[in-house]
Design an enzyme around this catalytic site. Sequence first.
Site, mmCIF file in Angstrom:
data_model
loop_
_atom_site.group_PDB
_atom_site.id
_atom_site.type_symbol
_atom_site.label_atom_id
_atom_site.label_comp_id
_atom_site.label_asym_id
_atom_site.label_seq_id
_atom_site.Cartn_x
_atom_site.Cartn_y
_atom_site.Cartn_z
ATOM 1 N N GLY A 103 -18.196 33.064 46.299
ATOM 2 C CA GLY A 103 -19.382 32.824 47.127
ATOM 3 C C GLY A 103 -20.654 32.886 46.295
ATOM 4 N N THR A 104 -20.684 33.808 45.357
ATOM 5 C CA THR A 104 -21.876 33.968 44.521
ATOM 6 C C THR A 104 -22.084 32.741 43.628
ATOM 7 O OG1 THR A 104 -21.425 36.327 44.468
ATOM 8 C CG2 THR A 104 -22.990 35.490 42.845
ATOM 9 N N GLY A 133 -12.889 45.889 58.064
ATOM 10 C CA GLY A 133 -12.280 45.681 56.744
ATOM 11 C C GLY A 133 -12.300 46.974 55.952
ATOM 12 N N ARG A 157 -10.871 46.681 49.368
ATOM 13 C CA ARG A 157 -11.492 47.152 48.116
ATOM 14 C C ARG A 157 -12.961 47.495 48.324
ATOM 15 N NH1 ARG A 157 -7.565 43.556 46.014
ATOM 16 N NH2 ARG A 157 -8.681 41.872 47.032
ATOM 17 N N LYS A 161 -8.256 37.642 44.462
ATOM 18 C CA LYS A 161 -9.318 36.983 45.233
ATOM 19 C C LYS A 161 -8.805 35.736 45.952
ATOM 20 C CE LYS A 161 -14.136 35.536 44.780
ATOM 21 N NZ LYS A 161 -14.476 36.168 46.043
ATOM 22 N N PRO A 163 -24.111 36.603 49.853
ATOM 23 C CA PRO A 163 -23.074 36.203 48.889
ATOM 24 C C PRO A 163 -22.778 37.308 47.887
ATOM 25 C CG PRO A 163 -24.659 34.425 49.185
ATOM 26 C CD PRO A 163 -25.213 35.625 49.913
ATOM 27 N N HIS A 209 -13.151 36.637 38.132
ATOM 28 C CA HIS A 209 -12.843 37.674 39.124
ATOM 29 C C HIS A 209 -11.437 38.228 38.932
ATOM 30 C CE1 HIS A 209 -16.429 36.322 41.303
ATOM 31 N NE2 HIS A 209 -16.342 37.439 42.002
#
Length: 248
Positions: free
Chosen positions: A144-145, A9, A13, A138, A105, A134
């Site tokens: 996830g957090t 990846g 970003r 996304k 996460p 966010h």
Amino acid sequence: MTLRVAVIGATGRIGSEAVKAVEAAEDLELVAALGRDSKLETLVESGAEVAVELTHPDSVMRNLDFCLHNGIHVVTGTTGWNEERLAEVDRWLGEAPEVGLLIAPNFSIGAVLTMHFAQQAAKYFESVEVVELHHNRKADAPSGTATRTAQLIAAARDAAGLPRQFDPTTHALPGARGADVDGVPVHAVRLRGLLAHQEVLFGDTGETLTIRHDSLHHSCFMPGILLGVRKVGQTPGLTLGLEHFLDL
Ligand SMILES: NC(=O)C1=CN([C@@H]2O[C@H](COP(=O)(O)OP(=O)(O)OC[C@H]3O[C@@H](n4cnc5c(N)ncnc54)[C@H](OP(=O)(O)O)[C@@H]3O)[C@@H](O)[C@H]2O)C=CC1
Ligand SMILES: O=C(O)C1=N[C@H](C(=O)O)C[C@H](O)C1
């Protein structure tokens, strides 16, 4: 001796920032940087010992399957985890007991502390909701957090014998009360200009407590990624959360 590290990846970003961080670390050697069209075999050919996986919920399982079955330790921050996926990677790790996998996460120390503090506060408040904000590129919601934060809060409430929160809402548009994560409402905002932000709001008689964290640049994730890279090979099996590599 340097540790041979690959980034999967690498054009993304966070992945592009991870490439720079690994290159800048004297004890690490970047041996491969994979994009969407790269062949996973490159990881074996390059002799990577640890792969940093920062891609997409659609590709993370394929990448982990390849790495774990080829004896490559993995640090991943990619989102989209659920019980079924965790059970699957646990099964793969059972087939490769010497390999380590860190699923984090969130790699930023502030976000890890937010989760830690929220767990501590959870048993003292009747009400709790999570709001995550966010950037508007996304793929997953809630983040996830935020999902992990809500799960940890719910577990702390259960352990303290607190009941599920009572929600008197009988009239609502779909989604207005957020996603229900183990009884904790989680709300997701997507906005151009933001990176990653989260508020955990607690409330009880006559008071509220808000724990807020803001990631302002992808550099905030790098110390956590590098810590994970250095530790994951000495920690066989699944580690869920960077907090297990920190002295909290
Ligand atoms: N745990 C943490 O602290 C953090 C986690 N994240 C998570 O990391 C992941 C990546 O985030 P971000 O960098 O913003 O995303 P980007 O979309 O910017 O980057 C994703 C990368 O993965 C590649 N990719 C995308 N889809 C696929 C696919 N189907 N198969 C193979 N490769 C693919 C992309 O290639 P291409 O450029 O060709 O599309 C790109 O290199 C997300 O899940 C995000 O939530 C992000 C920040 C912090
Ligand atoms: O997509 C992102 O940007 C982020 N993803 C992770 C998440 O879903 O929690 C971590 C951080 O919030 C940035």
